[in-house]
Design a protein around this motif. Structure first.
Motif, short mmCIF file in Angstrom:
data_model
loop_
_atom_site.label_atom_id
_atom_site.label_comp_id
_atom_site.label_asym_id
_atom_site.label_seq_id
_atom_site.Cartn_x
_atom_site.Cartn_y
_atom_site.Cartn_z
N PHE A 197 0.84 -1.19 0.00
CA PHE A 197 0.00 0.00 0.00
C PHE A 197 0.88 1.25 0.00
O PHE A 197 1.97 1.26 0.57
CB PHE A 197 -0.95 0.01 1.20
CG PHE A 197 -0.29 0.15 2.56
CD1 PHE A 197 -0.17 1.38 3.19
CD2 PHE A 197 0.19 -0.98 3.23
CE1 PHE A 197 0.42 1.51 4.43
CE2 PHE A 197 0.78 -0.86 4.47
CZ PHE A 197 0.90 0.38 5.09
N PRO A 198 0.42 2.34 -0.66
CA PRO A 198 1.17 3.59 -0.65
C PRO A 198 0.82 4.42 0.58
O PRO A 198 -0.30 4.36 1.10
CB PRO A 198 0.72 4.28 -1.93
CG PRO A 198 -0.68 3.79 -2.14
CD PRO A 198 -0.75 2.40 -1.57
N SER A 199 1.78 5.24 1.02
CA SER A 199 1.55 6.13 2.15
C SER A 199 2.47 7.34 2.01
O SER A 199 3.70 7.20 2.02
CB SER A 199 1.82 5.40 3.47
OG SER A 199 1.58 6.25 4.58
N SER A 200 1.87 8.49 1.85
CA SER A 200 2.62 9.76 1.74
C SER A 200 3.68 9.71 0.64
O SER A 200 4.75 10.30 0.77
CB SER A 200 3.26 10.12 3.09
OG SER A 200 2.28 10.29 4.07
N GLY A 201 3.40 8.97 -0.40
CA GLY A 201 4.32 8.86 -1.52
C GLY A 201 5.18 7.62 -1.52
O GLY A 201 5.81 7.28 -2.52
#
Length: 283
Positions: A269-273
């Motif tokens: 999953f992505p998070s803050s880029g």
């Protein structure tokens, strides 16, 4: 005789904490939290008494360092993200004997390493975020190893990982080793964050594709190929802490002789880029 019985690459993004608080992030990171809980249940089933965490939020500019205190207690407010992690209580037991043995063994193997037993040396959130969730399922002692290494080579971190394994096997502990850090780690620029819904998006499609390719390598056990690209991956995809946590993990597992087929516990999953995941490396 001690034993390394479990190993994992784990996310520590602050939104895990925010996911349990009122606000727009509430519930959004439950899959990652569940992954932490599941890894802790696996550790409990295997009789783990200590977790060694290679923490990419502990920055060091000379030598390698181990936090070998016997107890950690306090409130954490992140200096990096005080709006995300603030006044988070923690209380964990340490394993000074193992921490000091890691430092001594690494130094004997040619990699200068210091162990510290200082109440004023706080744990970083790369250690405390995973521990905050895992402790709900299993009470483990913790040893934290600095893995944001600014003037170090992956070859040195590999040897430190070997020293971690040797120190474990010379101890009386059953240990889980955790590489605490992201895959790609190009955080959105300040002006791009809000327009791109930065909390939930990746900053580079190239990074996302390489991350997914790496996870496929790990799942099929093609670690020898991955290690040939580790330096380029860390550089071109802005690996967190230059991915020294990952080099330490592989050093402990046997480097390019390791062929374990990894299990993804929390899907990518992505998070803050950045690119995040929870992955078990079978020992």
């Amino acid at each position: 005789m001690g034993d390394l019985v479990l190993a994992a690459k784990m996310t520590h993004v602050p939104t895990l904490q925010m996911s349990e608080q009122e606000g727009p992030i509430k519930g959004k990171r439950q899959a990652a939290i569940d992954g932490h809980l599941e890894i802790a249940r696996r550790a409990k089933a295997l009789g783990v008494d200590t977790v060694v965490i290679c923490d990419t939020h502990w920055l060091v500019n000379a030598g390698y360092h181990v936090n070998a205190n016997d107890h950690f207690e306090g409130l954490l407010t992140s200096s990096e993200f005080p709006q995300f992690i603030r006044d988070m209580p923690y209380s964990h037991r340490g394993n000074p004997a193992l921490g000091e043995a890691i430092a001594r063994t690494a130094t004997d193997m040619g990699v200068y390493t210091l162990a510290h037993r200082l109440d004023s040396l706080d744990l970083e959130y790369g250690t405390l975020v995973p521990m905050s969730f895992m402790a709900r399922e299993h009470d483990m002692k913790v040893v934290s190893v600095a893995a944001f290494c600014t003037v170090h080579g992956h070859d040195e971190s590999r040897v430190l990982g070997q020293a971690i394994r040797k120190a474990i096997e010379d101890s009386d502990s059953r240990v889980m080793l955790v590489a605490s850090g992201s895959l790609s780690h190009k955080i959105w620029s300040n002006k791009e964050y809000a327009p791109n819904n930065g909390t939930f998006t990746i900053s580079s499609e190239f990074n996302r594709q390489v991350d997914l390719m790496v996870l496929e390598m790990w799942q099929r056990g093609d670690h020898a190929t991955f290690l040939k690209m580790l330096g380029d991956y860390a550089h071109h995809c802005s690996g967190e802490g230059a991915m020294h946590d990952t080099a330490m993990l592989y050093g402990a597992l046997g480097w390019d002789d390791y062929t374990g087929q990894c299990e993804i516990v929390t899907p990518y999953f992505p998070s803050s880029g950045t690119g995040q995941v929870n992955v078990i490396f079978p020992v």
